[in-house]
Design a protein around this motif. Structure first.
Motif, PDB file in Angstrom:
ATOM      1  N   GLY A   1      13.596   0.364 -27.500  1.00  0.00           N
ATOM      2  CA  GLY A   1      13.531   1.805 -27.270  1.00  0.00           C
ATOM      3  C   GLY A   1      13.520   2.138 -25.791  1.00  0.00           C
ATOM      4  N   GLY A   2      12.795   1.343 -25.011  1.00  0.00           N
ATOM      5  CA  GLY A   2      12.766   1.546 -23.566  1.00  0.00           C
ATOM      6  C   GLY A   2      14.129   1.359 -22.935  1.00  0.00           C
ATOM      7  N   PHE A   3      14.848   0.325 -23.371  1.00  0.00           N
ATOM      8  CA  PHE A   3      16.204   0.104 -22.846  1.00  0.00           C
ATOM      9  C   PHE A   3      17.136   1.255 -23.217  1.00  0.00           C
ATOM     10  N   LEU A   4      17.008   1.777 -24.429  1.00  0.00           N
ATOM     11  CA  LEU A   4      17.836   2.915 -24.844  1.00  0.00           C
ATOM     12  C   LEU A   4      17.518   4.155 -24.011  1.00  0.00           C
ATOM     13  N   LEU A   5      16.238   4.390 -23.766  1.00  0.00           N
ATOM     14  CA  LEU A   5      15.860   5.508 -22.898  1.00  0.00           C
ATOM     15  C   LEU A   5      16.380   5.295 -21.476  1.00  0.00           C
ATOM     16  N   TYR A   6      16.298   4.070 -21.016  1.00  0.00           N
ATOM     17  CA  TYR A   6      16.797   3.744 -19.676  1.00  0.00           C
ATOM     18  C   TYR A   6      18.290   4.059 -19.566  1.00  0.00           C
ATOM     19  N   PHE A   7      19.045   3.720 -20.611  1.00  0.00           N
ATOM     20  CA  PHE A   7      20.479   4.008 -20.625  1.00  0.00           C
ATOM     21  C   PHE A   7      20.723   5.515 -20.673  1.00  0.00           C
ATOM     22  N   LEU A   8      19.938   6.240 -21.457  1.00  0.00           N
ATOM     23  CA  LEU A   8      20.065   7.697 -21.500  1.00  0.00           C
ATOM     24  C   LEU A   8      19.776   8.288 -20.123  1.00  0.00           C
ATOM     25  N   GLY A   9      18.774   7.750 -19.434  1.00  0.00           N
ATOM     26  CA  GLY A   9      18.480   8.190 -18.074  1.00  0.00           C
ATOM     27  C   GLY A   9      19.666   7.955 -17.149  1.00  0.00           C
ATOM     28  N   PHE A  10      20.353   6.821 -17.314  1.00  0.00           N
ATOM     29  CA  PHE A  10      21.549   6.518 -16.527  1.00  0.00           C
ATOM     30  C   PHE A  10      22.636   7.568 -16.771  1.00  0.00           C
ATOM     31  N   ILE A  11      22.853   7.926 -18.007  1.00  0.00           N
ATOM     32  CA  ILE A  11      23.867   8.936 -18.339  1.00  0.00           C
ATOM     33  C   ILE A  11      23.496  10.279 -17.697  1.00  0.00           C
ATOM     34  N   LEU A  12      22.243  10.660 -17.799  1.00  0.00           N
ATOM     35  CA  LEU A  12      21.798  11.917 -17.190  1.00  0.00           C
ATOM     36  C   LEU A  12      21.954  11.875 -15.674  1.00  0.00           C
ATOM     37  N   TRP A  13      21.638  10.727 -15.071  1.00  0.00           N
ATOM     38  CA  TRP A  13      21.775  10.581 -13.620  1.00  0.00           C
ATOM     39  C   TRP A  13      23.230  10.731 -13.190  1.00  0.00           C
ATOM     40  N   MET A  14      24.150  10.146 -13.938  1.00  0.00           N
ATOM     41  CA  MET A  14      25.571  10.297 -13.616  1.00  0.00           C
ATOM     42  C   MET A  14      25.982  11.768 -13.708  1.00  0.00           C
ATOM     43  N   THR A  15      25.446  12.469 -14.685  1.00  0.00           N
ATOM     44  CA  THR A  15      25.741  13.892 -14.854  1.00  0.00           C
ATOM     45  C   THR A  15      25.199  14.693 -13.672  1.00  0.00           C
ATOM     46  N   ILE A  16      24.005  14.356 -13.225  1.00  0.00           N
ATOM     47  CA  ILE A  16      23.414  15.037 -12.072  1.00  0.00           C
ATOM     48  C   ILE A  16      24.240  14.779 -10.817  1.00  0.00           C
ATOM     49  N   LEU A  17      24.634  13.527 -10.610  1.00  0.00           N
ATOM     50  CA  LEU A  17      25.404  13.189  -9.405  1.00  0.00           C
ATOM     51  C   LEU A  17      26.779  13.837  -9.393  1.00  0.00           C
ATOM     52  N   ARG A  18      27.269  14.169 -10.556  1.00  0.00           N
ATOM     53  CA  ARG A  18      28.572  14.837 -10.630  1.00  0.00           C
ATOM     54  C   ARG A  18      28.524  16.176  -9.915  1.00  0.00           C
ATOM     55  N   GLU A  19      27.384  16.846  -9.942  1.00  0.00           N
ATOM     56  CA  GLU A  19      27.259  18.175  -9.361  1.00  0.00           C
ATOM     57  C   GLU A  19      26.386  18.227  -8.111  1.00  0.00           C
ATOM     58  N   SER A  20      25.823  17.092  -7.689  1.00  0.00           N
ATOM     59  CA  SER A  20      24.864  17.101  -6.586  1.00  0.00           C
ATOM     60  C   SER A  20      25.217  16.044  -5.561  1.00  0.00           C
ATOM     61  N   ASP A  21      24.803  16.291  -4.329  1.00  0.00           N
ATOM     62  CA  ASP A  21      24.913  15.276  -3.292  1.00  0.00           C
ATOM     63  C   ASP A  21      23.858  14.215  -3.548  1.00  0.00           C
ATOM     64  N   VAL A  22      24.217  12.967  -3.423  1.00  0.00           N
ATOM     65  CA  VAL A  22      23.253  11.895  -3.659  1.00  0.00           C
ATOM     66  C   VAL A  22      22.116  11.964  -2.638  1.00  0.00           C
ATOM     67  N   GLY A  23      22.406  12.388  -1.413  1.00  0.00           N
ATOM     68  CA  GLY A  23      21.384  12.501  -0.383  1.00  0.00           C
ATOM     69  C   GLY A  23      20.339  13.563  -0.684  1.00  0.00           C
ATOM     70  N   ARG A  24      20.722  14.581  -1.439  1.00  0.00           N
ATOM     71  CA  ARG A  24      19.762  15.603  -1.859  1.00  0.00           C
ATOM     72  C   ARG A  24      19.143  15.252  -3.206  1.00  0.00           C
ATOM     73  N   ALA A  25      19.916  14.663  -4.087  1.00  0.00           N
ATOM     74  CA  ALA A  25      19.447  14.396  -5.451  1.00  0.00           C
ATOM     75  C   ALA A  25      18.462  13.228  -5.499  1.00  0.00           C
ATOM     76  N   PHE A  26      18.750  12.160  -4.780  1.00  0.00           N
ATOM     77  CA  PHE A  26      17.921  10.967  -4.921  1.00  0.00           C
ATOM     78  C   PHE A  26      16.459  11.203  -4.550  1.00  0.00           C
ATOM     79  N   PRO A  27      16.153  11.902  -3.464  1.00  0.00           N
ATOM     80  CA  PRO A  27      14.735  12.136  -3.165  1.00  0.00           C
ATOM     81  C   PRO A  27      14.006  12.884  -4.288  1.00  0.00           C
ATOM     82  N   ILE A  28      14.703  13.715  -5.019  1.00  0.00           N
ATOM     83  CA  ILE A  28      14.067  14.461  -6.106  1.00  0.00           C
ATOM     84  C   ILE A  28      13.630  13.521  -7.228  1.00  0.00           C
TER      85      ILE A  28
END
Length: 144
Positions: A59-86
Motif C-alpha cells: 500500500g505504501g508503494f502504491l501511495l508513493y507511485f500516486l505521489g509521483f503521478i501528482l508530482w509530475m502533474t504539479i511540475l507540468r504547471e509549476s517551476d521546479v525551483g518554486r514547487a520543490f521547496p513547497i
C-alpha cells in the motif's frame, strides 16, 4: 497564460497540491505501520520477502507511485525551483500525523523547526519576480 486558462489551472493546481501533501504524508504513515511489523533478525532475504508480501508495504508503494503521478502533474504547471521547496510542507503534515497517530512528542525544538520550515516555504513561494519560461516541447494547458 490567458485569464480563462489561469482561472481553470490555479484551482486544479491547488487541489493537486493538497492531494499531493495528503498522499505523501499518508505514504509515510503507511510505511511506519509496515516497518513496525518487520523482523530483521533473519537476514536481508527474509526481510525483503516480508516487505514484498506486506499489505502495508505494498500500500505504501502504491501511495508513493500516486505521489509521483501528482508530482509530475504539479511540475507540468509549476517551476521546479518554486514547487520543490513547497514539498517541505510534507514535514509538517507528517509530523502532525506522527503526533496524532503515534503519540510522538512535540518538543519546543520541533515547533521551532516547523516555524522555520513555514517561514522558508513562504519566502521561496512568494518569489513572483522570475517569469516562467516555456521549455521546448512543453505543453502548457489545463491540468488533470
Amino acid at each position: 497564460m490567458d485569464k480563462r486558462l489561469t482561472a481553470r489551472v490555479i484551482p486544479k493546481l491547488i487541489w493537486t497540491w493538497f492531494l499531493f501533501l495528503v498522499v505523501e504524508s499518508g505514504t509515510q504513515v503507511v510505511f511506519k505501520f509496515a516497518g513496525a511489523k518487520l523482523d530483521a533478525s533473519n537476514g536481508l532475504p527474509a526481510l525483503a520477502t516480508q516487505i514484498l508480501t506486506s499489505p502495508w508495504a505494498i500500500g505504501g508503494f502504491l501511495l508513493y507511485f500516486l505521489g509521483f503521478i501528482l508530482w509530475m502533474t504539479i511540475l507540468r504547471e509549476s517551476d521546479v525551483g518554486r514547487a520543490f521547496p513547497i514539498t517541505a510542507m510534507i514535514y509538517l503534515t507528517t509530523l502532525a500525523a506522527a503526533v496524532y497517530l503515534f503519540h510522538e512528542s512535540l518538543s519546543p525544538l520541533r515547533i521551532l523547526g516547523v516555524a522555520a520550515i513555514i517561514a522558508g516555504v513562504s519566502l521561496l513561494a512568494s518569489d513572483q519576480n522570475t517569469p516562467r519560461k516555456q521549455l521546448s516541447g512543453e505543453r502548457m494547458g489545463p491540468i488533470l
